[in-house]
Design an enzyme around this catalytic site. Structure first.
Site, mmCIF file in Angstrom:
data_model
loop_
_atom_site.group_PDB
_atom_site.id
_atom_site.type_symbol
_atom_site.label_atom_id
_atom_site.label_comp_id
_atom_site.label_asym_id
_atom_site.label_seq_id
_atom_site.Cartn_x
_atom_site.Cartn_y
_atom_site.Cartn_z
ATOM 1 N N ASP A 149 -8.439 -9.167 4.185
ATOM 2 C CA ASP A 149 -8.207 -7.971 5.146
ATOM 3 C C ASP A 149 -9.147 -7.891 6.316
ATOM 4 O O ASP A 149 -10.199 -6.960 6.107
ATOM 5 C CB ASP A 149 -8.215 -6.598 4.464
ATOM 6 C CG ASP A 149 -7.438 -5.377 5.301
ATOM 7 O OD1 ASP A 149 -6.909 -5.692 6.315
ATOM 8 O OD2 ASP A 149 -7.491 -4.422 4.683
ATOM 9 N N GLU A 196 0.944 -1.428 -0.077
ATOM 10 C CA GLU A 196 0.038 0.033 -0.019
ATOM 11 C C GLU A 196 0.861 1.242 0.091
ATOM 12 O O GLU A 196 0.578 2.057 0.898
ATOM 13 C CB GLU A 196 -0.873 -0.041 1.199
ATOM 14 C CG GLU A 196 -1.765 -1.297 1.215
ATOM 15 C CD GLU A 196 -2.862 -1.301 2.479
ATOM 16 O OE1 GLU A 196 -2.729 -0.702 3.282
ATOM 17 O OE2 GLU A 196 -3.918 -1.669 2.113
ATOM 18 N N GLU A 216 -12.344 -2.041 12.253
ATOM 19 C CA GLU A 216 -12.442 -1.351 10.877
ATOM 20 C C GLU A 216 -13.564 -1.767 9.874
ATOM 21 O O GLU A 216 -14.430 -0.790 9.348
ATOM 22 C CB GLU A 216 -11.152 -1.335 10.210
ATOM 23 C CG GLU A 216 -11.005 -0.938 8.758
ATOM 24 C CD GLU A 216 -9.742 -0.992 8.171
ATOM 25 O OE1 GLU A 216 -8.912 -1.879 8.772
ATOM 26 O OE2 GLU A 216 -9.606 -0.772 6.947
#
Ligand code: GCW
Length: 717
Positions: free
Chosen positions: A381, A307, A409
């Site tokens: 993820d 990322e 998240e």
């Protein structure tokens, strides 16, 4: 008018007096309300002694005095009073000849460096409770355990327990930035007040350390894995040293995240190539500097070539070359490198699911002995549900560390009540079959399967400067569960929830039983209203809050939800079998069998591995479309069930947290409907099938949902 004002002031004062703001976490130590039990405890516990002088022992003495005084409602001051009449002795064989004499009865050979024994033993004509360990930190852990027995109202007449952690490194990973924002943090700003450190010591640092020690957490990495090299400069290292000094008595080691390009960014070098001599020297010098300030510094946690983060691949080197270069810098000081395997690249057309495995498996055996590779629980993820990561079991020559995410998240953030122990357990108990049946993920990470002495588990922290630390009162349970499971992954989700509820709220049996069942079901309920039967990564762009399965316009293909659900006129789901991306081939054959065949694939992971026609009939006789409808509706209705159960608890706990949870549950219920309707309306544009009869129609349009915007959603970092 005046009277009204006075009454409201009085009410305010009263409510502040009774305020339960959640700050005390599970260490509330409120006086035991059952009088018979209280008297029993008071009779059994007289003149506690904690032998020794170290900083850790001082902490232990203080904790025991405070805990007992408060729980038993009468003053207990450790190490005062009559030693002959004392009935609670704590210490190590080194410090106490009594304990030394009893070490075989206490089974201290079984507790290692951090464990402890708690036992009731007749000694010199008197029945005493011993809390014994080989080390001072073991004594502190034992004291926390003993206090937990009282907090949860357990009998203490005939204690005989031995406990040692199954994992060496039990860690929190903070994703905290130096400007105090927290990436994926939903509980305020960072608790690290960098600007005022090292001079100003927030008492919260000590409470943080206590809380961690009470659940066995012994390592923390302070900074975001999307790292800022500034933390490695002298003035910041002095701040870090202060935190490390505060945490040390609580058995906690500090780690930092290291930005791979630091030698160029703050070191003035032209490169950060791991094979370059000056780069190697720079890291060696930096390590020396850090260890001169913090002799027990844990090491570095590194996110590289992922990322947009820099890494060895920027210089044509691989992950092992990068990791080993840093490992050699910290090795003389017994430091370790935790190298993350969370890598994927948009230049790689391969299914994202496969990329980490493809990059890391060829490197098995190439990492230095003080490197651990930290692997997220699943290959994509931190989704509400993922099959376990195929790297577990596939790198037997490398110690793999578990990375869970405690901060929610993708799981309703700090708004939804979701208890994560069942998610953690589901992964830990998955069988990789790497060495035949029984090769559980838990055995990969505790080192027992492949004989690794380095082993550990980390959780991405959900802690911020909100008064209650975690935002949602129930989010504290996830921090708690991470610690307890890192100590002993064989504990059940139920046992952990039971302890946490009793310590955090009340021992009232009806409250415990009802709310425990809510907690245990909460994760499955959330899976149903968010990502049923294997759907994943269909949340809003950037902030990751709420549904947005329609997003398809982001530059990186694998950041678009459409990449993951692949809904079309034929069906829905990602074909990862041999006729698709073949990610399934990364698993051992017996594990593949769970998912390979569409007719026998575990339904909970169906759309993870298969593209399934809308009218495909499942074992329960519903079509896939009907099943999606059923799950989404059922999930959202179940939130109403949670609300109903919660409302019945009014008066059994404090009003403040009761109200907080009540309000949050109402938002959760609305958002469950948002997930349900937005997803079903969108998928319906492909399935062209009606909702099954009897289902209430969505009262908003798909367009309405598509237009929702959340410009200041938290957690952006
Ligand atoms: O889940 C993703 C998050 C990023 C995070 C990344 C990672 C720290 O959306 O915010 O970056 O994972 O784990 O590195």
């Amino acid at each position: 008018m005046k009277r009204v004002l006075l009454t409201s002031i009085l009410l305010l004062v009263l409510s502040t007096l009774q305020a339960e703001d959640g700050y005390r976490l599970w260490l509330r130590y409120d006086k035991i309300s059952n009088t018979a039990l209280l008297n029993k405890y008071r009779t059994a516990i007289k003149f506690p002694f904690v032998v020794g002088e170290s900083e850790t022992i001082k902490v232990a003495q203080h904790e025991l005095s405070m805990g007992l005084s408060s729980l038993l409602g009468t003053t207990y001051q450790s190490n005062t009073g009559s030693i002959a009449a004392s009935s609670l002795w704590c210490g190590t064989p080194d410090q106490s000849s009594e304990i030394d004499n009893l070490s075989s009865v206490l089974q201290l050979s079984k507790v290692g460096d951090e464990g402890y024994a708690i036992a009731s033993i007749a000694n010199n004509g008197k029945k005493r409770i011993f809390i014994a360990a080989n080390t001072d930190i073991g004594v502190l852990y034992g004291i926390f355990h003993f206090l937990r027995l009282l907090q949860t109202n357990q009998p203490i007449e005939n204690l005989k327990l031995v406990s040692a952690p199954k994992l060496k490194l039990r860690m929190l990973n903070h994703w905290d930035n130096l400007n105090r924002t927290v990436e994926r943090g939903y509980a305020g700003f960072s608790i690290w007040d960098w600007h005022r450190l090292p001079g100003y010591i927030d008492p919260r640092y000590i409470d943080y350390a206590r809380a961690n020690a009470s659940i066995g957490i012994n390592a923390v990495s302070l900074t975001n894995v999307n790292a800022n090299a500034t933390v490695l400069t002298r003035s910041y290292l002095e701040k870090v040293k202060t935190l490390a000094d505060i945490f040390r008595p609580y058995g906690i080691k500090v780690f930092l995240t290291a930005r791979f390009s630091a030698p160029a960014e703050i070191g003035g070098l032209k490169t950060a190539d791991p094979l370059n001599d000056s780069v190697q020297n720079w890291w060696a010098e930096k390590a020396r500097e850090i260890y001169s300030l913090i002799p027990d510094f844990g090491g570095f946690l590194v996110k590289a070539n992922s990322e947009g983060q820099p890494g060895p691949q920027n210089y044509g080197r691989n992950h092992a070359e990068g990791a080993n270069m840093m490992a050699r810098a910290v090795d003389p000081f017994k430091g370790i490198i935790i190298w993350r395997a969370f890598v994927y690249s948009n230049e790689n057309p391969e299914d994202r699911h496969k990329q980490a495995y493809n990059e890391f498996v060829p490197l098995d055996g190439k990492f230095d002995k003080n490197v651990m590779v930290q692997v997220k629980n699943g290959a994509i993820d931190f989704m509400p549900r993922e099959p376990f990561h195929p790297l577990f079991g596939a790198m037997p020559r490398t110690p793999l560390m578990m990375e869970f995410q405690v901060t929610q998240e993708y799981l309703g953030q700090a708004t939804h009540l979701v208890y994560l122990a069942p998610l953690f357990k589901e992964v830990l108990e998955s069988d990789t079959y790497s060495k035949g049946k029984g090769s559980l993920v838990a055995r990969v990470i505790d080192g027992s399967l492949d004989s690794h002495t380095l082993n550990g588990m980390a959780g991405v922290a959900n802690i911020g400067n909100d008064i209650n630390w975690c935002g949602h009162p129930f989010a504290q349970a996830n921090w708690y569960a991470l610690g307890r499971l890192s100590w002993d992954h064989s504990l059940s989700s139920e046992q952990i929830a039971d302890d946490w509820l009793r310590m955090s709220f009340t021992n009232d049996a009806s409250f415990i039983n009802t709310i425990k069942s809510v907690m245990l079901k909460s994760r499955e309920i959330m899976v149903n209203y968010m990502n049923p039967i294997g759907l994943h990564h269909i949340m809003g762009t950037g902030h990751h809050y709420g549904p947005a399965p329609w997003v398809s316009n982001l530059n990186r293909p694998e950041w678009n939800p459409v990449y993951y659900h692949k809904a079309d006129s034929v069906g829905i789901g990602f074909n990862r079998t041999s006729t698709g991306s073949n990610a399934i081939a990364q698993y051992f054959p017996e594990a593949q069998k769970l998912w390979n065949d569409i007719n026998t694939c575990e339904e909970k992971n169906l759309l993870w591995f298969h593209h399934v026609p809308w009218n495909y009939i499942l074992k329960n006789k519903r079509t896939v479309w009907d099943e999606l409808c059923y799950r989404y509706y059922n999930g959202s209705e179940q939130v109403n069930w949670i609300i109903k159960e919660w409302l019945r608890q009014r008066g059994k706990i404090d009003d403040q947290r009761f109200e907080q949870v009540r309000m949050l549950l109402h938002i959760q219920a609305e958002e469950a409907i948002w997930w349900r309707d937005a997803c079903l309306l969108y998928f319906q544009t492909f399935s062209k099938m009606p909702l099954p009869p009897g289902y209430e129609q969505p009262n908003k349009t798909l367009d309405y949902y598509k237009k929702l915007r959340f410009p200041f959603a938290p957690g952006g970092g």
